[in-house]
Design a protein around this motif. Sequence first.
Motif, mmCIF file in Angstrom:
data_model
loop_
_atom_site.group_PDB
_atom_site.id
_atom_site.type_symbol
_atom_site.label_atom_id
_atom_site.label_comp_id
_atom_site.label_asym_id
_atom_site.label_seq_id
_atom_site.Cartn_x
_atom_site.Cartn_y
_atom_site.Cartn_z
ATOM 1 N N ASN A 57 0.987 -1.287 -0.003
ATOM 2 C CA ASN A 57 0.076 -0.018 0.056
ATOM 3 C C ASN A 57 0.866 1.193 0.083
ATOM 4 N N ARG A 58 2.004 1.134 0.597
ATOM 5 C CA ARG A 58 3.209 2.467 0.717
ATOM 6 C C ARG A 58 3.985 2.313 -0.523
ATOM 7 N N LEU A 118 10.684 3.528 4.913
ATOM 8 C CA LEU A 118 10.203 3.255 6.244
ATOM 9 C C LEU A 118 11.399 2.803 7.048
ATOM 10 N N GLU A 140 8.705 7.362 6.527
ATOM 11 C CA GLU A 140 7.808 7.164 7.605
ATOM 12 C C GLU A 140 8.521 6.298 8.841
ATOM 13 N N THR A 154 4.032 5.568 13.063
ATOM 14 C CA THR A 154 3.011 4.454 13.183
ATOM 15 C C THR A 154 3.388 3.562 13.940
#
Length: 241
Positions: A57-58, A118, A140, A154
Motif C-alpha cells: 500500500n505504501r 520506512l 515513515e 506509525t
Amino acid sequence: FATRMTDKLVHWAKTTPEHSFVAQRERLADGSTGQWQHISFAQMLDNARRIGQALVNRGLSAERPVVILSENHLDHLSLAMGCLYAGVPYCSVSAAYSLVSTDYAKLRHVVETLTPGLIFAQDAARYAKAIAAVRPSDCEVVYSEAAHQVVPHTLFADLLATEPTASVDAAMQATGPETITKFLFTSGSTKLPKAVINTHRMWCANQQQIAQTMPDMAKGQPVLVDWLPWNHTFGGNKNIG
C-alpha cells in the motif's frame, strides 16, 4: 532449492500450521524473563501477508526499502517476513549505530545509501534520538512501543491490522530468484560499511547447503537457539532462514 524464501513459510504453514515458527522469552519490567511467546507458522504467514499488504500500500521497493534498527525481536522478524512476502528489500542495521554512536555517522551513511521509505525500531524511548538525527523528511517511522513526545509515527500494530488482499499475494508470486531480499552491510571496521545485495537465489541456495551439510537440519523442524544479531550474515541468513 526453493525459488523464493517464502515458499518454505507457505509450505510449513499448510503442513504444520500450529508448530512454532519462532519463540522469545518475555522481558519483564524488572529485567527478568517471563513466559515464552510463540508465533506459529500459520500466524507468521498471516503476519507476513498483513505487513506485506501494508508495505504494498505504501509503494515501497528496492529504491525505497525498509530499514530495521532494533535488536532481534518477534516484531523485527515479522516485519522481515512481511518484506520478503511483499518483495520489498529490508536491512537489519547494527543496533550499536543507534545506541552506542554519538555522531550517528555510520547510521547516517546507511540511510543515505539505501534511501528508505520506512524505518522501524522496537522502542521509541531508545531509538528516537538516532532516528531524528538521520531520518529523511519523507520517510515513515514505525515503532512497536511509542512515546508521546516522539515526532509523528506509525505503530507496528497498525501494520498488523492491515487486511491482506490479492495484491500482496500477487506481489509474492512476482518475486523470483533475482529479487532482492535484503541489504547486509559490512562491518565498517576499516572504512564506512558497504551494502551487500542478497537475492532469493543466494539465500535459498545457502539454506539448501546447510541442509546437505548438516543432514539433521533437514529432518522435521529442528529447534535452533538464536544468539547472533540479525544484521550479521550468519545470524540473519542462517537463523532467520
